[in-house]
Design a protein around this motif. Structure first.
Motif, short mmCIF file in Angstrom:
data_model
loop_
_atom_site.label_atom_id
_atom_site.label_comp_id
_atom_site.label_asym_id
_atom_site.label_seq_id
_atom_site.Cartn_x
_atom_site.Cartn_y
_atom_site.Cartn_z
N GLY A 181 11.93 -19.53 -13.61
CA GLY A 181 13.28 -19.99 -13.80
C GLY A 181 13.92 -20.45 -12.64
O GLY A 181 12.86 -22.14 -12.01
N ARG A 182 14.75 -20.61 -12.58
CA ARG A 182 15.04 -21.91 -12.07
C ARG A 182 15.18 -21.46 -10.27
O ARG A 182 15.63 -20.26 -10.04
N LEU A 183 15.63 -22.85 -9.84
CA LEU A 183 15.35 -21.42 -8.09
C LEU A 183 16.67 -20.79 -7.37
O LEU A 183 16.43 -19.97 -6.48
N ARG A 184 17.20 -20.49 -8.62
CA ARG A 184 18.49 -19.78 -8.33
C ARG A 184 17.98 -18.11 -8.61
O ARG A 184 18.12 -16.89 -8.08
N ASN A 185 16.28 -17.78 -9.09
CA ASN A 185 16.02 -16.73 -9.47
C ASN A 185 14.91 -16.60 -8.41
O ASN A 185 14.08 -15.38 -8.27
N ALA A 186 14.09 -17.72 -7.39
CA ALA A 186 13.51 -17.35 -6.43
C ALA A 186 13.69 -16.41 -5.80
O ALA A 186 12.94 -15.65 -4.69
N HIS A 187 15.29 -16.28 -5.19
CA HIS A 187 15.60 -14.98 -4.07
C HIS A 187 14.94 -13.32 -4.33
O HIS A 187 14.11 -13.05 -3.44
N GLN A 188 14.54 -12.98 -5.57
CA GLN A 188 13.69 -11.97 -6.28
C GLN A 188 12.46 -12.24 -5.76
O GLN A 188 11.10 -11.04 -5.55
N ILE A 189 11.66 -13.76 -5.77
CA ILE A 189 10.45 -13.58 -6.11
C ILE A 189 10.01 -13.37 -4.57
O ILE A 189 8.88 -12.62 -3.52
N GLU A 190 10.99 -14.06 -3.11
CA GLU A 190 10.76 -14.20 -2.55
C GLU A 190 10.49 -12.54 -1.82
O GLU A 190 9.74 -12.14 -0.78
N GLU A 220 21.82 -19.97 1.83
CA GLU A 220 21.70 -20.27 0.33
C GLU A 220 21.53 -19.90 -0.71
O GLU A 220 21.13 -20.48 -1.94
N GLY A 221 20.88 -18.52 -0.46
CA GLY A 221 19.87 -18.11 -1.71
C GLY A 221 18.79 -17.63 -1.67
O GLY A 221 18.08 -16.63 -1.98
N SER A 222 18.18 -18.14 -1.22
CA SER A 222 16.84 -18.25 -1.11
C SER A 222 15.79 -19.82 -0.17
O SER A 222 16.75 -19.96 0.45
N ALA A 223 14.73 -19.42 0.70
CA ALA A 223 14.08 -19.96 1.35
C ALA A 223 13.68 -21.13 0.96
O ALA A 223 14.14 -22.81 1.10
N LEU A 271 -4.37 -13.60 -10.33
CA LEU A 271 -2.90 -13.11 -10.55
C LEU A 271 -2.04 -14.66 -10.49
O LEU A 271 -3.15 -15.62 -10.97
N ASP A 272 -1.04 -14.02 -10.90
CA ASP A 272 -0.09 -15.47 -11.70
C ASP A 272 0.76 -15.71 -10.93
O ASP A 272 1.23 -14.97 -9.82
N VAL A 273 1.01 -16.96 -10.24
CA VAL A 273 1.34 -18.09 -9.51
C VAL A 273 3.11 -18.16 -10.19
O VAL A 273 2.87 -19.17 -11.21
N LEU A 274 4.04 -17.70 -9.58
CA LEU A 274 4.88 -17.47 -10.06
C LEU A 274 5.74 -19.20 -9.75
O LEU A 274 6.03 -18.63 -8.55
N ILE A 275 6.51 -19.10 -10.19
CA ILE A 275 7.13 -21.52 -9.95
C ILE A 275 8.73 -21.27 -10.16
O ILE A 275 9.00 -20.98 -11.70
N ASP A 306 16.24 -35.47 -1.69
CA ASP A 306 15.69 -36.55 -2.44
C ASP A 306 13.61 -36.19 -2.39
O ASP A 306 13.24 -36.73 -2.89
N SER A 307 13.66 -35.54 -2.32
CA SER A 307 12.29 -34.09 -2.74
C SER A 307 12.69 -34.22 -3.87
O SER A 307 13.16 -33.22 -4.19
N ARG A 308 11.21 -33.56 -4.70
CA ARG A 308 11.57 -32.58 -6.01
C ARG A 308 10.66 -31.58 -5.66
O ARG A 308 10.27 -30.50 -4.86
N VAL A 309 11.31 -30.61 -5.31
CA VAL A 309 11.14 -28.97 -5.40
C VAL A 309 11.00 -27.80 -5.80
O VAL A 309 12.00 -27.83 -6.76
N CYS A 310 10.34 -27.05 -5.44
CA CYS A 310 10.21 -25.74 -6.12
C CYS A 310 9.24 -24.51 -5.45
O CYS A 310 8.87 -25.13 -4.55
N ALA A 311 9.56 -23.04 -5.72
CA ALA A 311 8.65 -22.38 -4.65
C ALA A 311 7.40 -21.93 -5.75
O ALA A 311 7.71 -21.91 -7.13
#
Length: 232
Positions: A199-208, A130-133, A168-172, A143-148
């Motif tokens: 950024g949007r969810l599609r940008n989460a993979h590099q954070i993970e 899917e791109g990331s967790a 530290l900063d928590v990246l969302i 039906d949920s409101r999801v973020c990383a």
């Protein structure tokens, strides 16, 4: 617009559930939020194990006398919480999240899972269909409101009662801009932390994936490194 903590909403009345609250990351986050006065529910496949973990965390130094932290089975925690943090091992991520789709409907879901593999050369990022967790979680929780968020917080620092601040900063990452303020306000309940939109969810993979780099840094310098974003 520069970061301004005074604009964050009041989240002190929200109940925070942690799925995977018996693991190192989940226990650490539970300790910090309960220590800050948040109502915390520890979730596990075993309600008994969750209750034991909650009792152990409640007994840690620094916990206020009126701290509210209890344990229950994952399904009950999902139903009773306003915000649910997913902190399970990657191997069980899809199955755990999918099983909670119904009770998590309408809830804010914060995924802090990092899909990493380990070999003789150390940690490395895994490929996720899917791109990331968090994108996997979003696909399983329509039906949920999801973020990383909280992907880069050191579990040993979270669990150490002698550590008063975690700078530290928590990246969302999210599609739902309102969640940035809510989750950012939760992060700010832990002294030293800021929540920053990344950024949007599609940008989460590099954070993970960057967690593998942090593990390498920590190993080389015997540290508990985090991330701080400048000029904000």
């Amino acid at each position: 617009m520069a970061y301004d903590a005074s604009t964050l909403p009041d989240v002190s009345g929200l109940t925070v559930g942690i799925i995977g609250g018996t693991g190192d990351q989940g226990r650490g986050l539970a300790y910090r939020f309960a220590r800050a006065g948040q109502t915390v529910l520890i979730g596990s496949r075993s309600a008994e194990r969750a209750a034991e973990s909650a009792a152990e965390i409640a007994a840690l130094p620094g916990m206020p006398a009126d701290a509210s932290i209890t344990g229950a089975a994952n399904d009950e925690v999902a139903r009773r919480s306003d915000v649910v943090i997913i902190a399970v091992p990657w191997d069980g991520h899809a199955a755990t999240v999918a099983a909670l789709a119904e009770p998590l409907a309408g809830r804010i879901v914060v995924d802090c899972v990092n899909p990493l593999g380990f070999d003789k050369q150390g940690p490395y990022a895994l490929t996720v269909a899917e791109g990331s967790a968090v994108q996997q979680a979003a696909a399983l929780l329509p039906d949920s409101r999801v973020c990383a968020a909280f992907n880069h917080v050191s579990a040993p620092l979270l669990a150490d009662p002698d550590v008063d601040r975690i700078d530290l900063d928590v990246l969302i990452c999210t599609e739902d801009r309102e969640l940035v303020d809510v989750v950012g306000a939760l992060a700010a309940r832990i002294p030293g932390m800021r929540g920053i939109y990344a950024g949007r969810l599609r940008n989460a993979h590099q954070i993970e994936a960057f967690t593998a780099n942090l593990i390498a840094i920590n190993k080389r310098y015997k540290a508990h490194a985090g991330i701080r974003v400048t000029d904000l």
